[in-house]
Scaffold this motif. Structure first.
Motif, mmCIF file in Angstrom:
data_model
loop_
_atom_site.group_PDB
_atom_site.id
_atom_site.type_symbol
_atom_site.label_atom_id
_atom_site.label_comp_id
_atom_site.label_asym_id
_atom_site.label_seq_id
_atom_site.Cartn_x
_atom_site.Cartn_y
_atom_site.Cartn_z
ATOM 1 N N ILE A 15 -71.125 54.761 17.465
ATOM 2 C CA ILE A 15 -70.468 53.627 18.097
ATOM 3 C C ILE A 15 -69.457 54.134 19.110
ATOM 4 C CG2 ILE A 15 -69.027 51.601 17.737
ATOM 5 C CD1 ILE A 15 -70.245 51.450 14.928
ATOM 6 N N PHE A 30 -65.224 44.113 14.927
ATOM 7 C CA PHE A 30 -66.454 43.494 14.446
ATOM 8 C C PHE A 30 -67.301 44.442 13.604
ATOM 9 C CE2 PHE A 30 -65.174 41.456 18.391
ATOM 10 C CZ PHE A 30 -65.032 40.154 17.956
ATOM 11 N N TYR A 31 -66.832 45.685 13.425
ATOM 12 C CA TYR A 31 -67.564 46.660 12.621
ATOM 13 C C TYR A 31 -67.098 46.598 11.181
ATOM 14 C CZ TYR A 31 -68.216 48.801 17.248
ATOM 15 O OH TYR A 31 -68.489 49.030 18.560
ATOM 16 N N GLY A 32 -67.926 47.066 10.289
ATOM 17 C CA GLY A 32 -67.525 47.183 8.892
ATOM 18 C C GLY A 32 -66.495 48.292 8.734
ATOM 19 N N HIS A 42 -69.052 42.919 27.061
ATOM 20 C CA HIS A 42 -68.870 44.109 26.235
ATOM 21 C C HIS A 42 -68.760 45.298 27.191
ATOM 22 C CE1 HIS A 42 -70.607 46.996 23.053
ATOM 23 N NE2 HIS A 42 -69.330 46.811 22.827
ATOM 24 N N GLU A 69 -66.403 50.919 7.090
ATOM 25 C CA GLU A 69 -66.925 52.286 7.082
ATOM 26 C C GLU A 69 -67.088 52.864 8.483
ATOM 27 O OE1 GLU A 69 -70.342 49.502 7.404
ATOM 28 O OE2 GLU A 69 -68.587 49.589 6.116
ATOM 29 N N LEU A 70 -67.098 52.020 9.494
ATOM 30 C CA LEU A 70 -67.247 52.495 10.870
ATOM 31 C C LEU A 70 -65.939 52.479 11.637
ATOM 32 C CD1 LEU A 70 -70.625 50.807 11.847
ATOM 33 C CD2 LEU A 70 -70.209 53.158 11.136
ATOM 34 N N ARG A 71 -64.859 52.077 11.006
ATOM 35 C CA ARG A 71 -63.555 52.046 11.643
ATOM 36 C C ARG A 71 -62.725 53.220 11.173
ATOM 37 N NH1 ARG A 71 -61.750 46.640 9.638
ATOM 38 N NH2 ARG A 71 -63.630 45.500 10.020
ATOM 39 N N VAL A 93 -63.493 55.138 15.403
ATOM 40 C CA VAL A 93 -64.646 55.011 14.518
ATOM 41 C C VAL A 93 -64.897 56.359 13.867
ATOM 42 C CG1 VAL A 93 -65.760 53.118 15.770
ATOM 43 C CG2 VAL A 93 -66.268 55.468 16.386
ATOM 44 N N SER A 107 -63.830 46.259 20.093
ATOM 45 C CA SER A 107 -65.116 45.960 19.464
ATOM 46 C C SER A 107 -65.141 46.376 18.005
ATOM 47 C CB SER A 107 -66.252 46.647 20.223
ATOM 48 O OG SER A 107 -66.344 46.121 21.520
ATOM 49 N N SER A 108 -64.334 47.369 17.644
ATOM 50 C CA SER A 108 -64.325 47.812 16.251
ATOM 51 C C SER A 108 -63.865 46.711 15.300
ATOM 52 C CB SER A 108 -63.451 49.066 16.084
ATOM 53 O OG SER A 108 -62.110 48.765 16.399
#
Length: 135
Positions: free
Chosen positions: A107, A88-90, A59, A92-94, A101, A85-86
């Motif tokens: 993040i 793997f985010y929900g 990472h 709402e965080l993208r 993000v 890595s985004s």
């Protein structure tokens, strides 16, 4: 598993063969990780590796001026695979911001670099091609 499979596994464990295999695999992974970290320090010094001796991927935080989408585009153009890595985010965080993000304070833009399946030469070449793509 079948009885035969279970007996074969028991023999593998009792003989120490599996332990030797794991030791060799850990040493090989640690060597590849060390090479990748060294290449990143030399060729992409503003990238921020977050190593873990437990994984098959590294990472890496990106510098503030580089978005995940820009890193991905540059990498792809030079034949280097990386994963934002985004991914793997929900949801709402993208999205939206340059940093890919909605809340850069939560993040940091980052990518995952696979290293376990690559030779030392491929790791060196990949980091150098990535650095050329992004400079």
């Amino acid at each position: 598993p079948s009885v035969l499979d279970a007996l074969a596994l028991a023999d593998l464990l009792a003989s120490g063969t599996y332990t030797r295999h794991l030791r060799g695999a850990r040493q090989g992974l640690a060597h590849r990780l060390d090479i990748l970290l060294g290449e990143l320090r030399q060729h992409l010094p503003t990238w921020q590796p977050r190593p873990s001796r437990a994984g098959l991927h590294l990472h890496v935080g990106l510098p503030p001026e580089l978005s995940e989408s820009e890193a991905l585009a540059g990498a792809q153009a030079h034949g280097v695979a990386l994963t934002p890595s985004s991914a793997f985010y929900g949801p709402e965080l993208r999205a939206g911001a340059k940093n890919d993000v909605t809340s850069p304070t939560l993040i940091q833009p980052s990518v995952l670099l696979a290293f376990a399946h690559l030779s030392p030469e491929a790791l060196r070449s990949g980091v150098r091609r990535l650095a050329a793509a992004l400079h």
